[in-house]
Design a protein around this motif. Structure first.
Motif: not given
Length: 559
Positions: A392-403
């Motif tokens: 059930d593991f979840v990976m959170n990843i930050n993304v930029s508006y530019v991306q």
């Protein structure tokens, strides 16, 4: 104004035809005032554009005077008084006047007074010309141009003046405004902002349009405190919701102040100092004002060196970049729920640099796009490995508006899901709250495409921007992450509001199906309080600092 001889007696013309020919051959405004009867004939465009009562206007001179900006009005009346007193027959004045759209525009008003044999005024006639047609005014905003700013300040200095304040303004991330609809809408926003700020500036100050989303205010004789006070008014105005043609938007403004006589004694140096100060405001997080100091020039040199080193590392196979992982746990039992992938960078060429410093530089240079893809690939790969251990593991990843505004962003996410054979339910993309509020119309399409492939969206740093509890019901977020700013004072009796705010957010989110993660929990007391508030998950240094992949596995693999 040069005087010309009258029409020879031998040359006969139809006065109506002559008047019509003049009016129809120019975009200027034409007026003829019968002084003896105090009635005026104005061109149709003049009556229309300034909402005059008709083509025939009683008492035009005082009526027109009331439309003139208060700081220019006396100059207008002084010219009229000089004519009426017999000192001159020529009227030639530039001023700002309010049009039908409730906007001040710069005009040049020229006229000639005629008299009877006794010298009494009989007729006053002339033209009103928008200054923009003379190249002095920016047509988009109605403000004087940057060239006029230069002329204005140099003329001020030539008169022997040595003090004044210069405030350079830059709209933050203005490309988002254009993305709301189109560039025409963006121009409309620029004009509204310019006109609104014009009403805020001191009586003796002038405002000018610079390139792109920048403008400037020069205030003769002002102190640094005066300039900060002015920016405070602009800041208060900018930090609220605005609306044009039914479209709402937020638009913060950064400022940079330079003082004439203290920081610079000429126009070019004054601009240079103000630009350094504005750049510092942008680098520190935007939506703020910075006063110039000599140290800023050294800081700008450091930023240039840092940007060059970042670009070199990117071009050299992401040299010096790494990804660390900060776990977050379920509130009930504190068992592992997932981790947030965080970018780090180091280089022998520079001192230790934190993400708050180098990520904005990656964004401003555009290199956040390849770096962001690299982070996504690393995080997906790690997530695939850890899902095998924790289903059930979840990976959170930050993304930029530019991306996220890149056309290939969603296809790239789909490509990674396929590459690692990873179910989308294990991935959460995080964006800061300010993007949700200012760019929601522009982001909705991308968010919907992500939701169509079962990718969840998290609103990071909730509470640090413009948000309100009511705004949550309008977002497309699946998860809200409450910022450390509130958690740090959660048990402070003098800041009881923070606890009430957090509880209200949690309750509202749960009522509309949004999960809540509380960030920044750093001590046992904070943990105990948060656990009693029914948040879904907890993240913070008390649980664990961000660690490498190996350290993460060593800590949790056998737990």
């Amino acid at each position: 104004m040069e005087l010309h001889e009258g029409i020879p007696d031998s040359f006969h013309i139809d006065t109506d035809a002559f008047y019509n020919a003049i009016v129809n051959s120019t975009e200027d405004y034409i007026y003829i005032v019968d002084i003896t009867k105090d009635i005026s004939l104005v061109s149709e465009n003049m009556a229309r554009d300034f909402d005059l009562p008709g083509r025939l206007v009683p008492g035009l001179i005082p009526l027109w005077g009331e439309l003139i900006h208060e700081k220019d009005r006396q100059r207008y009346y002084d010219s009229i008084d000089e004519m009426m007193a017999g000192y001159t027959d020529i009227h030639n004045v530039e001023y700002q006047i309010l049009n039908k759209k409730n906007e001040y525009i710069w005009v040049c008003c020229r006229g000639l007074l005629t008299r009877d044999e006794s010298g009494a005024p009989t007729m006053f006639a002339g033209v009103v010309t928008p200054v923009g047609s003379k190249g002095k005014m920016d047509r988009t905003t109605g403000l004087f141009t940057q060239e006029e700013c230069k002329n204005h300040i140099e003329a001020y200095l030539n008169l022997g003046n040595t003090s004044g304040g210069f405030l350079l303004l830059g709209i933050d991330d203005f490309k988002r405004i254009n993305n709301l609809k189109n560039h025409t809408f963006g121009d409309t926003v620029l004009r509204k902002i310019a006109q609104d700020i014009q009403h805020m500036i001191p009586h003796k100050a002038e405002i000018f349009r610079f390139d792109g989303d920048e403008g400037a205010v020069f205030s003769p004789g002002a102190t640094l405190e005066d300039m900060y006070d002015l920016y405070s008014k602009i800041h208060l105005y900018a930090n609220k919701e605005h609306e044009i043609d039914g479209i709402s938007y937020y638009c913060t403004i950064s400022g940079g102040v330079a003082m004439l006589g203290t920081d610079a004694d000429n126009y070019l140096d004054l601009i240079k100092c103000a630009m350094s100060a504005l750049e510092a405001s942008k680098k520190k997080g935007k939506n703020m004002c910075t006063a110039f100091t000599p140290a800023l020039l050294q800081s700008n040199l450091y930023i240039m060196e840092l940007t060059n080193e970042l670009q070199r590392c990117v071009m050299n196979g992401m040299e010096g970049f790494s990804v660390v992982y900060q776990p977050f746990v379920k509130t009930d039992g504190l068992c592992l729920k997932g981790a947030e992938a965080l970018l780090r960078w180091s280089s022998p060429a520079v001192k230790k640099v934190g993400p708050a410093e180098f990520i904005p530089l990656l964004e401003s240079s555009g290199t956040i796009v390849p770096v962001g893809k690299w982070v996504l690939d690393k995080a997906f790969c790690t997530c695939k490995k850890w899902v095998a251990r924790w289903p059930d593991f979840v990976m959170n990843i930050n993304v930029s508006y530019v991306q996220i505004i890149e056309k290939d962003f969603v296809p790239y996410i789909e490509e990674l899901l396929k590459k690692y054979d990873l179910p989308a339910r294990h991935i959460v993309l995080e964006m800061t709250e300010s993007y949700f509020v200012t760019d929601m119309p522009a982001l909705k399409t991308t968010f919907q495409r992500l939701r169509d492939i079962d990718i969840c969206i998290a609103m990071d740093d909730f509470g640090t921007g413009y948000s309100s509890l009511g705004m949550l019901s309008q977002t497309l977020a699946d998860i809200v992450k409450i910022d450390r700013m509130f958690i740090s004072l959660i048990n402070d009796k003098e800041h009881f509001f923070n606890r009430s705010f957090i509880q209200a957010v949690i309750n509202l989110c749960h009522s509309i199906g949004i999960s809540v993660c509380v960030e920044g929990v750093e001590c046992a007391d904070e943990l105990d309080t948060v656990q009693n508030m029914s948040a879904d998950s907890i993240q913070g240094y008390y649980i664990s600092k961000p660690v490498s992949q190996d350290e993460f596995e060593e800590k949790y693999w056998d737990s």
